[in-house]
Scaffold this active site. Structure first.
Site, PDB file in Angstrom:
ATOM      1  CE  LYS A  34      -0.254  -0.241   5.049  1.00 33.98           C
ATOM      2  NZ  LYS A  34      -1.073  -0.680   6.197  1.00 33.98           N
ATOM      3  CE1 TYR A 259      11.599  31.995   4.577  1.00 30.05           C
ATOM      4  CE2 TYR A 259      11.706  29.602   4.332  1.00 30.05           C
ATOM      5  CZ  TYR A 259      11.501  30.862   3.786  1.00 30.05           C
ATOM      6  OH  TYR A 259      11.220  30.982   2.464  1.00 30.05           O
TER       7      TYR A 259
END
Ligand SMILES: *Cc1c(COP(=O)(O)O)cnc(C)c1O
Length: 366
Positions: A34, A259
């Protein structure tokens, strides 16, 4: 065109892991592929797992199962997250087994027309309170289920990665009882399955007729703390994530990085700009992770940005712009592992590999 980042997927490691898990389980192995094979690439991994001795494939979504069929894969496939309203006709036409966990879905699947009957595995809730029949179990008229072929019964452990946890035994006993219900209604040759990777690695009596292994197939430990490292379990990590240093430059002490200036250089140093970011699945929250380059580890400094992050290479580093760095790998050379990136992000290795984004090409090694 050259890549700025790539995930190298070692398909021979998939086969080695399948062999190890099959030997542990002593029964059929369903390879869980999956979520794009936990980020490793659906079709190549599925083929390698089957080559390596898996006899079934398991996915969450019907679309994933159909993609496997469209790739020419004929092995049995089970899809277990197929809600009411899904295209059960396509599932049946493609000979995809469906997990059923409610009367509503059971009744809907039973209306499929045609020569083939839909094949279903009844999913039972043995104590996780997630998927599977619970209260409605007693309302199924087990003796008279019509319009579908029941081929299996299965459940899922919540705490298999905590060997000895009493909930495991409670779930196991509940599973046996629900299997017995079906058997007394005349269903005898059902495929019974409950074990995930963790249960397969520790708990042989829970193997029944098949195990469903995901994370261990990718060479990763189900739980670092309770079960140890991938390596200690004999697993071979499959994915190595590499990226290019977009830029290398020397900065003086006291330079704020990234940042928010969450980090400031503590000495004159050399910084490397790694060409991957949170858009590629590098967790923005990661602390105490980094890359391996020039024979040593270079930790993240400052915040991870969308497409890039900065590492502190150290003033003496010989690394240069354009060099490849290893973000994570098997750990054999000293590089960080997916296990470590998981811990560094308050998460688990599962999330690290699964979230490596579609911008990162997968390179397959045989
Ligand atoms: C994902 C999943 C698995 C595989 O679990 P691992 O811990 O990765 O081995 C098995 N069964 C079901 C139902 C799953 O959803």
């Amino acid at each position: 065109m050259t890549n700025r980042a790539e995930a190298v997927v070692d398909l021979s490691a998939i086969k080695a892991n399948v062999a190890l898990l099959k030997a542990k389980a002593g029964v059929d192995l369903l390879a869980v592929v999956k979520a794009d094979a936990y980020g490793h690439g659906l079709v190549p991994v599925a083929k390698a797992a089957l080559d390596g001795g898996a006899s079934w494939l398991g996915v969450a979504l019907l679309e994933e199962a159909i993609a496997l069929r469209k790739a020419g894969i004929t092995a049995p496939i089970l899809a277990w997250l197929v809600p009411p309203g899904s295209d059960f006709q396509s599932a049946t036409d493609h000979e995809i087994d469906i997990a059923i966990a409610s009367l509503k879905t059971l009744n809907e699947v039973a209306t499929v027309k045609g020569a083939k009957r839909p094949r279903v595995h009844l999913e039972v809730d043995t104590g996780m309170s997630r998927g599977g029949f619970l209260g409605e179990w007693d309302q199924i008229d087990l003796q008279h289920i019509q319009g579908v072929e029941i081929v299996g019964i299965f459940s899922h452990f919540a705490r298999a990665d905590e060997p000895g946890q009493p909930q495991n035994l409670a779930q196991l006993n509940r599973f046996k009882k629900m299997v017995a219900n079906l058997e007394s209604a005349g269903y005898n040759n059902l495929i019974r399955h409950i074990s995930n990777s963790a249960a397969t690695l520790v708990d042989h009596p829970a193997a029944f007729d098949m195990v469903r292994t995901g994370i261990a197939l990718y060479g990763l430990t189900p739980d670092l703390k309770s079960m140890g490292t991938s390596k200690s379990l004999g697993l071979k990590p499959v994915m190595t994530l590499r990226a290019k240093l977009h830029l290398v430059k020397d900065v003086p002490t006291g330079s704020p990085v990234g940042y928010g200036a969450t980090d400031v250089t503590k000495s004159d140093t050399r910084l490397g700009l790694v060409a991957m970011g949170y858009a590629d699945g590098i967790p923005r929250i990661a602390k105490n992770a980094g890359v391996f380059v020039d024979g040593k580890r270079a930790p993240i400094i400052g915040r991870v940005s969308m497409d890039q992050f900065v590492v502190d290479l150290g003033a003496a580093s010989a690394a240069q712009s354009g060099d490849w760095v290893t973000v994570f790998g098997p750990g054999d050379s000293g590089e960080y592992t997916a296990d470590e990136w998981g811990s560094a992000s308050g998460s688990i290795n599962y999330e690290i590999v699964t979230r490596i984004g579609p911008r990162v090409p997968r390179i397959y090694e045989l």
